[in-house]
Design a protein around this motif. Sequence first.
Motif, PDB file in Angstrom:
ATOM      1  N   ILE A   1       0.985  -1.257  -0.139  1.00  0.00           N
ATOM      2  CA  ILE A   1      -0.112  -0.070   0.021  1.00  0.00           C
ATOM      3  C   ILE A   1       0.967   1.145  -0.023  1.00  0.00           C
ATOM      4  CG2 ILE A   1      -1.708   1.326   1.379  1.00  0.00           C
ATOM      5  CD1 ILE A   1      -2.911  -1.257   2.337  1.00  0.00           C
ATOM      6  N   ALA A   2       1.796   1.195   0.994  1.00  0.00           N
ATOM      7  CA  ALA A   2       2.840   2.531   0.969  1.00  0.00           C
ATOM      8  C   ALA A   2       3.448   2.573  -0.462  1.00  0.00           C
ATOM      9  CB  ALA A   2       3.858   2.226   1.994  1.00  0.00           C
ATOM     10  N   GLU A   3       3.938   1.486  -0.985  1.00  0.00           N
ATOM     11  CA  GLU A   3       4.508   1.630  -2.326  1.00  0.00           C
ATOM     12  C   GLU A   3       3.699   2.082  -3.363  1.00  0.00           C
ATOM     13  OE1 GLU A   3       7.225  -1.323  -5.199  1.00  0.00           O
ATOM     14  OE2 GLU A   3       6.321  -2.109  -3.531  1.00  0.00           O
ATOM     15  N   GLU A   4       2.566   1.689  -3.418  1.00  0.00           N
ATOM     16  CA  GLU A   4       1.487   2.084  -4.505  1.00  0.00           C
ATOM     17  C   GLU A   4       1.210   3.765  -4.344  1.00  0.00           C
ATOM     18  OE1 GLU A   4      -1.937  -0.329  -3.780  1.00  0.00           O
ATOM     19  OE2 GLU A   4      -0.964  -2.319  -4.336  1.00  0.00           O
ATOM     20  N   ARG A   5       1.090   4.000  -3.017  1.00  0.00           N
ATOM     21  CA  ARG A   5       0.967   5.638  -2.812  1.00  0.00           C
ATOM     22  C   ARG A   5       2.166   6.404  -3.055  1.00  0.00           C
ATOM     23  NH1 ARG A   5      -2.234   5.570   3.129  1.00  0.00           N
ATOM     24  NH2 ARG A   5      -3.860   4.229   2.358  1.00  0.00           N
ATOM     25  N   GLY A   6       3.265   5.701  -3.241  1.00  0.00           N
ATOM     26  CA  GLY A   6       4.595   6.360  -3.419  1.00  0.00           C
ATOM     27  C   GLY A   6       4.826   7.151  -2.169  1.00  0.00           C
ATOM     28  N   GLU A   7       4.684   6.502  -0.913  1.00  0.00           N
ATOM     29  CA  GLU A   7       4.763   7.268   0.168  1.00  0.00           C
ATOM     30  C   GLU A   7       6.093   6.539   1.079  1.00  0.00           C
ATOM     31  OE1 GLU A   7       0.396   9.215   0.614  1.00  0.00           O
ATOM     32  OE2 GLU A   7       0.796   7.572   1.914  1.00  0.00           O
ATOM     33  N   THR A   8       6.491   6.973   2.028  1.00  0.00           N
ATOM     34  CA  THR A   8       7.624   6.179   3.093  1.00  0.00           C
ATOM     35  C   THR A   8       6.592   5.480   3.897  1.00  0.00           C
ATOM     36  OG1 THR A   8       9.070   8.219   3.046  1.00  0.00           O
ATOM     37  CG2 THR A   8       9.163   6.631   4.752  1.00  0.00           C
ATOM     38  N   PRO A   9       6.744   4.103   4.104  1.00  0.00           N
ATOM     39  CA  PRO A   9       6.060   3.468   5.013  1.00  0.00           C
ATOM     40  C   PRO A   9       5.829   3.741   6.395  1.00  0.00           C
ATOM     41  CG  PRO A   9       7.452   1.857   3.703  1.00  0.00           C
ATOM     42  CD  PRO A   9       7.854   3.638   3.622  1.00  0.00           C
TER      43      PRO A   9
ATOM     44  N   HIS B   1      -0.355   3.385   6.754  1.00  0.00           N
ATOM     45  CA  HIS B   1      -0.452   2.252   5.740  1.00  0.00           C
ATOM     46  C   HIS B   1      -1.145   1.089   6.285  1.00  0.00           C
ATOM     47  CE1 HIS B   1       2.243   5.084   4.131  1.00  0.00           C
ATOM     48  NE2 HIS B   1       1.734   5.338   3.216  1.00  0.00           N
ATOM     49  N   GLY B   2      -1.078   0.664   7.600  1.00  0.00           N
ATOM     50  CA  GLY B   2      -1.741  -0.408   8.164  1.00  0.00           C
ATOM     51  C   GLY B   2      -1.048  -0.657   9.767  1.00  0.00           C
ATOM     52  N   LEU B   3      -1.775  -1.732  10.107  1.00  0.00           N
ATOM     53  CA  LEU B   3      -1.779  -1.921  11.679  1.00  0.00           C
ATOM     54  C   LEU B   3      -1.480  -3.404  11.554  1.00  0.00           C
ATOM     55  CD1 LEU B   3      -2.247  -1.326  14.765  1.00  0.00           C
ATOM     56  CD2 LEU B   3      -4.673  -2.044  14.335  1.00  0.00           C
TER      57      LEU B   3
ATOM     58  N   LEU C   1      -8.568   0.855   6.714  1.00  0.00           N
ATOM     59  CA  LEU C   1      -7.199   0.722   7.245  1.00  0.00           C
ATOM     60  C   LEU C   1      -6.747  -0.675   6.917  1.00  0.00           C
ATOM     61  CD1 LEU C   1      -4.430   2.037   8.513  1.00  0.00           C
ATOM     62  CD2 LEU C   1      -5.370   1.120  10.830  1.00  0.00           C
ATOM     63  N   ALA C   2      -5.578  -1.147   6.356  1.00  0.00           N
ATOM     64  CA  ALA C   2      -5.192  -2.567   6.315  1.00  0.00           C
ATOM     65  C   ALA C   2      -4.807  -3.173   7.820  1.00  0.00           C
ATOM     66  CB  ALA C   2      -4.135  -2.759   5.340  1.00  0.00           C
TER      67      ALA C   2
END
Length: 292
Positions: free
Chosen positions: A133-141, A168-170, A195-196
């Motif tokens: 999810i973080a990668e898809e958003r192009g964001e720092t996890p 990005h998740g819990l 939220l994942a």
Amino acid sequence: MSFDNKRYGGRGKEGRRDGYGGRDAHAYDKKRDNVRRPEDGENSEESGGAVVGRNAVRELMRSGRAVDKLFVRRGDREGSIVVIVAEAIERGIPVIEVEKAKLDSLSDFAPHQGVVALAAEKEYSTVEDILAIAEERGETPLIVISDGITDPHNLGALIRCAEGVGAHGLIIPKRRAVGLTPAVSKASAGAIEHLAIAKVSNIASTIDMLKKKGIWTYAAEAGGAAYYETDMSVPAAIVLGSEGEGVSELVKKKCDYIVSIPMYGKVNSFNVSTAASVILAEASKQQRQKNK
């Protein structure tokens, strides 16, 4: 149900109090054949979401739907109960022996035949899903890890905090912690749908895996560096402990940093979700400022 969250604090450097730390006194005691027994007075489960009776539970297992916990009547090891328990253990579902009164409460006094399952409110994701999810958003996890929260209202509030700051998740543990019950869903005020959430067998091992993927881990505990003086702009996982005892010693040793909230008032503790909102908001801000 008591919502008294003890010891989210302790004396830090220079005599100040650090607003996070402690561990829940509630724990399950004995194990027998992979079946656990709760302490007397355990009441963190909710009757909503319960699947009642041997046939219904067996069909739930066959459906492949996520199951949080299986409760069986203490000493009942005959007939289809044996098959149901064996399948639950094989799937890694916590099996808990309880007295008939507990099953009566969980089933709202419907005929339960000695077995009640608690189905998750939503399907669980994997840790890999969260990283994707973080990668898809192009964001720092930015990942949140719950190390043993037992109160459904606290977990729901934590989910709301995590989603609100853009995490990005819990990650939650399978055992000795509340799962995704209806009470958790309600307390999240809808955030659970966005939220994942991954459920893992071992938090410490999961932290090791995250480290190999370049994630820095931060335990929110007493005695650490002030959260606003700590660099959390990197790929980060913030670990929040249980209501009474905080982050376990093993998990704390696995973490790269310990961060705390300095406390200067008369109150020397924060609720776990309150502490989470403060630290996660800072981590989210740092990551977004760095990525501008």
